[in-house]
Design an enzyme around this catalytic site. Structure first.
Site, mmCIF file in Angstrom:
data_model
loop_
_atom_site.group_PDB
_atom_site.id
_atom_site.type_symbol
_atom_site.label_atom_id
_atom_site.label_comp_id
_atom_site.label_asym_id
_atom_site.label_seq_id
_atom_site.Cartn_x
_atom_site.Cartn_y
_atom_site.Cartn_z
ATOM 1 N N ASP A 23 0.858 -1.186 0.000
ATOM 2 C CA ASP A 23 0.000 0.000 0.000
ATOM 3 C C ASP A 23 0.890 1.231 0.000
ATOM 4 O O ASP A 23 1.865 1.300 0.762
ATOM 5 C CB ASP A 23 -0.937 0.034 1.205
ATOM 6 N N GLU A 25 0.895 5.526 -0.018
ATOM 7 C CA GLU A 25 0.227 6.820 0.120
ATOM 8 C C GLU A 25 1.064 7.864 -0.606
ATOM 9 O O GLU A 25 2.291 7.898 -0.454
ATOM 10 C CB GLU A 25 0.058 7.189 1.594
ATOM 11 N N HIS A 181 -6.364 4.932 5.187
ATOM 12 C CA HIS A 181 -5.464 5.796 4.423
ATOM 13 C C HIS A 181 -4.121 5.982 5.114
ATOM 14 O O HIS A 181 -3.375 6.899 4.779
ATOM 15 C CB HIS A 181 -6.117 7.140 4.097
ATOM 16 N N ASP A 186 -3.846 0.079 5.928
ATOM 17 C CA ASP A 186 -4.498 -0.405 4.705
ATOM 18 C C ASP A 186 -3.819 -1.655 4.158
ATOM 19 O O ASP A 186 -4.486 -2.555 3.631
ATOM 20 C CB ASP A 186 -4.515 0.692 3.643
#
Length: 219
Positions: A23, A25, A181, A186
């Protein structure tokens, strides 16, 4: 080794691909120009009975690369302050090198041939990962250049939901929207979801494949 034991090897479950849950960001949607701010990675393993589980976790806060774009809408959404010294951020180069070292080791130990990204809406994470690897000029990229396991698609098939929070709840996992998030949270939830889907398919008799039965029930 019996046929059953061979089917219970991670290398035989996904045609020698080594699944790695990712994941990322970011500070936008353009993988070539927008900064990667946080990456989490979770490796997977199969037990002796062929059930899939989480294994190791890597998690990094990343310093925006030189010349990268920071979109205000993106950081308002993920609530990351890219320049907060308390993040303990490291360079993109150091993070990617650590990730690829871990993946290469797992590929070797598990008898696989290359890594495959597992992510929710995997196209996004895969594109940013590939762009970051290219930026740090690592030639031997262990990840497949385009094949991914997208848990949004898989959960749509398995439980009729494509949003991560809804898919987790539909399959019996808890989900805390206050932690969403965060790359670490996540990725953990995505790993749990992927393992649940794979193991449920096995529990229903979908794996290992019974070739004779499959031919009889073909549509």
């Amino acid at each position: 080794m019996s046929i059953t034991q061979e089917f219970n090897l991670l290398s035989n479950r996904f045609r020698t691909f080594y699944p790695v849950v990712i994941d990322i960001e970011t500070a936008g949607f353009n993988p070539k120009t927008d900064a990667v701010l946080e990456i989490a990675l979770i490796t997977l393993k199969m037990d002796k009975l062929g059930w899939l589980h989480k294994e190791d976790i890597l998690h990094f806060h990343i310093k925006p690369f030189k010349g990268s774009i920071i979109n205000s809408d993106a950081i308002a959404f993920n609530k990351i302050d890219p320049f907060n010294p308390l993040r303990g951020a490291i360079s993109e180069t150091l993070a990617i090198e650590s990730i690829l070292e871990k993946v290469n080791y797992g590929i070797k130990i598990q008898g696989c041939t290359r890594g495959i990204v597992v992510a929710h809406n995997a196209h996004f994470d895969h594109n940013f990962l590939m762009a970051a690897i290219q930026r740090v000029k690592i030639k031997n990229n262990p990840f497949h250049p385009f094949v991914t396991f997208d848990t949004a698609a898989l959960s749509g098939l398995a439980v009729g939901q494509t949003v991560l929070a809804k898919a987790c709840k539909a399959i019996g996992l808890s989900f805390d929207n206050n932690q969403a998030h965060s790359a670490l949270y996540d990725s953990l939830q995505t790993a749990n979801l992927f393992c649940k889907i794979v193991n449920r398919w096995k529990g229903l008799g979908g794996w290992p494949i019974n070739v004779k039965k499959s031919k009889q029930n073909s549509y």
